[in-house]
Write a protein that holds these residues in place. Structure first.
Motif: not given
Length: 892
Positions: A567, A571, A609
């Motif tokens: 994640q 991101t 995220s």
């Protein structure tokens, strides 16, 4: 059930916990009532001897938990009964679990309603009001408006049916539920309560007489129809109430002004679209699945529009119609004079009513496919609803404009004419094989033809219901950008320039694929079809993360960290490439597959995220647990919305980022050591075969849980790759080991505690880092559902003392160190409600486990059994599997 519903209920498992959570009076009363009526039914059906045998087992397992008898003595008792008697006893405990679950649901609903009464100075935790207060305190007005405008919540109902109950059983339980609500309704007289109790007894009698096991295997369309029950009975009516709560939190005057936010919930579905490993899902099934969805949502919209039309009796004298409404009625009369004349005759001087009845007639025509009158799209219906809404508002009837009519607007915006976006999923290897055949130029196989037919069906759905009805195509085991490009190439082969609009979504599942995901996305940006889609949708790119297979491969602790790292990396990649990222979390219902409280999961995500968007799978028993009742569904959606808003604020992101930075080295050590321990067990020679012996893995397929095969390939599993994540988790839950939910963490924590400051650092991480707290709390829940003494009996069935010893040693270590780090005196010490639920059920699950062990031992013993004996043992085994699933409230 005699004493099953007695005042002993609150003392059932005061043995393996140092304290027992007291059962509230209202819950105790319902458990006693339902258990007593079940006992009466059992005695009527099987005589007092059957009830006595049920009581013997109940008392024996409670005594075993108190340490006054041994599990061997309980097993000996179970072994004295003929198989047919054991089957009836298993049915009794299974029915009890259904009723106990029902009593808890009713108590939870009462609790939610009590919390919602009165005016509180401080908004309750998890509420939308709390979220709005906090984001306004953390963000400026412009940022708040931006966050609210981009807010998205996308629950996706998946084609992984882990609901072990037959639909007939679910329906019978719902009838009991309705009668229990009637019985407990305040202000009822004694004769009314007596009649409700009689009806309760009637419905419980029918539940007892209803076969617990499915006689036929579900097909995908059965699964679609089952999921529709959640929509029909809950979601359609509940979603507008969530929006109403949000609107009230955003400002005063809700219901008298235009809403302060747009509809932000969109449902998706894999049911009828997910063909990865399921040959039963075909292009024809996908087409019919969407038609079933459309029939349900159009019927619901028609009924809602009709209801509003019939009640909207505002006369023109007091509520003057706008020029736009008069013009719309005139145009409608030109097009459909007889229909509009009929409404004018029935409702003279009530133009708003005439218009809404006309709208309802057009929705009905859309459902019937009467093209002369039907709406072409939901946008056209929304335009007609807004004509009425704006007219009412101009006339000063703002409560009529923004009350029930606004609810219908929200329902159209949320569900459209398709109810939920149907998503297609297929394995990357299937696409590669199809392209290889096509490029070779020879005759195409049936599987390749099916791939092309699926794309043509997507195009048909888009032509009839719009692009939003079906445009996402998820590619399992995405290893490279070429796996994404393959789908677009297949679409060109299928339809050329008429290929449907597709958002091809990569699904990253293994540890290696998660680490490689940013590189794959960079490659995707070079694909012309992806460039076009990004240009059309504001550079929104969706990526799916697979929790189930990553946990099966790496173990729960290592998988949690690897998913978090992915994640973070994705991101960062999105910011660097000016992409709006939507992460799709493929979480299961069980803790071993990424399950657990959804709102806490959101707050544990990597900073940046979430960004106001959360998409997640909702599977099997979780669908009905979260969306089976309006009050619970509303609370769940509000809690998740609350978490999405808070997780998107700089304050929360900053705290999470600081904690992640501080504790990352510690977490990495935990992950490495836990993965090493997990792989040492699961990759050991002979482990898959041993697992099949110690669990009812082979028999789970006979439960006919769903249309999808439980295993890849035939025969006993030779590696974990042969097993799907659901039966892997389900089978371990049945053994009372729950290994996928905790194994390896003890070794991971022990590695940190070797250093002098290790324990204090672990405690600090638990206090300050939401990810680490969520991991330990979820593993603590899984440990609480584990029973060591019964688990040991299952593990002994495999004839491998080394494996059994390894599992039990890791359990002991994990339990000890989790309690040490959390500071809890016992498992679930800080989770009163969950602790009570586990304690209430534990002894009864023990009873079914002993019955299951008897059947499993006989089937595994190798002794010569007649076909009839094997059938009876299999029935006992499957009934016990069904009952344990109900008792644990968890399958896969």
């Amino acid at each position: 059930m005699g004493a099953l519903g007695s005042d002993q209920a609150e003392r059932l498992s005061g043995t393996r916990h140092s304290a027992v959570t007291e059962m509230p009076d209202e819950l105790r009363a319902d458990v006693r009532l339902l258990g007593g009526l079940l006992g009466q039914v059992i005695a009527e059906h099987g005589g007092p001897d059957l009830l006595n045998d049920v009581e013997k087992l109940r008392k024996a397992v409670i005594a075993a938990r108190r340490g006054t008898v041994t599990v061997d003595e309980v097993a000996a008792l179970v072994g004295t009964w003929p198989i047919e008697r054991a089957v009836h006893i298993a049915r009794a405990f299974t029915c009890y679990f259904h009723l106990a679950n029902l009593a808890e649901e009713h108590f939870r609903i009462r609790t939610l309603r009590e919390r919602d009464t009165g005016e509180a100075e401080t908004p309750p935790s998890g509420s939308l009001a709390q979220a709005v207060r906090d984001i306004k305190g953390d963000l400026g007005d412009d940022r708040v408006a931006e966050l609210i405008e981009g807010l998205e919540l996308r629950p996706v109902l998946t084609a992984h049916p882990t609901e072990a109950r037959r639909r007939a059983v679910v329906t019978a339980i719902q009838r009991v539920s309705a009668q229990l609500a009637e019985y407990n309704m305040p202000g009822r007289g004694s004769s009314e309560r007596a009649e409700s109790k009689r009806r309760l007894l009637e419905e419980i009698d029918l539940l007892w007489r209803t076969a617990q096991l499915r006689s036929t295997k579900l097909d995908p369309l059965d699964e679609v129809r089952t999921a529709m029950a959640a929509f029909d009975e809950t979601l359609f009516r509940t979603v507008p109430l969530v929006y109403r709560s949000f609107d009230a939190a955003l400002g005063e005057g809700t219901g008298t002004r235009p809403p302060a936010s747009r509809a932000y919930i969109r449902f998706g579905s894999w049911i009828g679209g997910d063909r990865d490993g399921n040959p039963n899902v075909t292009a024809s099934v996908t087409r019919r699945a969407l038609l079933i969805q459309a029939e349900h949502v159009l019927s619901a919209l028609e009924n809602a529009a009709t209801r509003i039309g019939r009640t909207l009796t505002a006369g023109a004298r007091y509520t003057e119609p706008s020029a736009a409404l008069r013009a719309a009625l005139g145009k409608a009369e030109d097009t459909n004079p007889e229909l509009v004349s009929e409404f004018a005759t029935r409702s003279p001087g009530e133009p708003h009513r005439q218009w809404m009845l006309y709208v309802a007639a057009r929705v009905a025509a859309t459902r019937r496919r009467d093209l002369d009158l039907a709406y072409r799209s939901p946008a056209d219906l929304l335009a007609d609803l807004r004509v009425c809404q704006e007219s009412l508002a101009e006339a000063g009837a703002v409560r009529q404009a923004y009350g029930e009519l606004q609810h219908l607007v929200w329902q159209v915006e949320t569900f459209g004419f398709h109810l939920a976006e149907l998503e297609v999923r297929q394995h990357s290897q299937v696409h590669a094989a199809a392209l290889e055949e096509i490029r070779a130029g020879g005759a195409l196989s049936e599987r390749t033809e099916e791939v092309l037919a699926t794309i043509r069906v997507i195009a048909w759905i888009q032509e009839r219901f719009g692009v939003t009805a079906c445009s996402r195509y998820v590619v399992s085991f995405t290893r490279s950008a070429g796996d994404i490009a393959a789908v677009y190439e297949l679409a060109e082969h299928a339809l050329g320039s008429r290929a449907p609009a597709l958002d091809v979504v990569p699904l990253f599942e293994s540890g290696e694929d998660l680490a490689n995901s940013p590189a794959v996305l960079s490659g995707m940006l070079e694909i012309d079809a992806v460039k076009r889609r990004l240009a059309d949708n504001g550079r929104l790119l969706e990526v799916m993360l697979g929790y189930s297979d990553s946990a099966k491969e790496l173990g729960p602790a290592a998988a949690t960290l690897r998913l978090y790292e992915a994640q973070e990396q994705l991101t960062t990649w999105a910011v660097q490439h000016d992409v709006r990222l939507r992460l799709f979390h493929g979480r299961g219902g069980a803790l071993g597959r990424g399950g657990g409280p959804a709102n806490r999961a959101v707050l544990a995500q990597a900073p940046g995220s979430v960004a106001g968007r959360f998409k997640v799978t909702e599977q099997g028993e979780v669908i009905f647990a979260r969306y089976g009742h309006g009050a619970i569904a509303k609370r769940h959606m509000e809690q998740v919305t609350n978490a999405v808003l808070l997780a998107s604020t700089p304050a929360v992101e900053g705290r999470t980022a600081a904690a992640a930075s501080r504790f990352r080295p510690l977490a990495e050590q935990v992950a490495v050591a836990s993965e090493r321990a997990y792989r040492a067990l699961t990759e050991a020679p002979g482990f898959p075969e041993w697992f099949a012996l110690v669990s009812p893995l082979e028999e789970i397929g006979a439960l006919r849980l769903g249309s999808r095969p439980a295993r890849r390939g035939l025969g006993a599993p030779r590696s974990l790759d042969d097993l799907r994540a659901i039966p892997w988790v389900f089978a371990w839950a049945q053994t009372r080991v729950n290994l996928p939910g905790w194994y390896g963490l003890g070794s991971g924590l022990a590695a940190i505690m070797e250093s002098p400051s290790g324990l204090e650092e672990l405690k600090a991480a638990y206090r300050e880092w939401p990810l680490f707290a969520s991991l330990l709390d979820n593993i603590e829940m899984s440990l609480a559902k584990t029973d060591r003494s019964i688990a040991a009996r299952y593990l002994a069935l495999g004839g491998r003392d080394d494996f059994a010893g390894q599992v039990l040693a890791e359990y002991d270590l994990t339990r000890k160190l989790v309690l040490t780090v959390t500071g809890h005196s016992r498992l679930l010490a800080n989770r009163r409600v969950l602790s009570r639920a586990v304690q209430l059920r534990d002894p009864y699950v023990d009873a079914l486990s002993h019955l299951q062990l008897r059947a499993l031992q006989s089937l595994r013993s190798g002794d010569s059994l007649t076909d009839e004996e094997r059938d009876r043992l299999s029935t006992l085994l499957l009934l016990s599997v069904n009952g344990v699933a109900a008792g644990l409230q968890n399958t896969g």
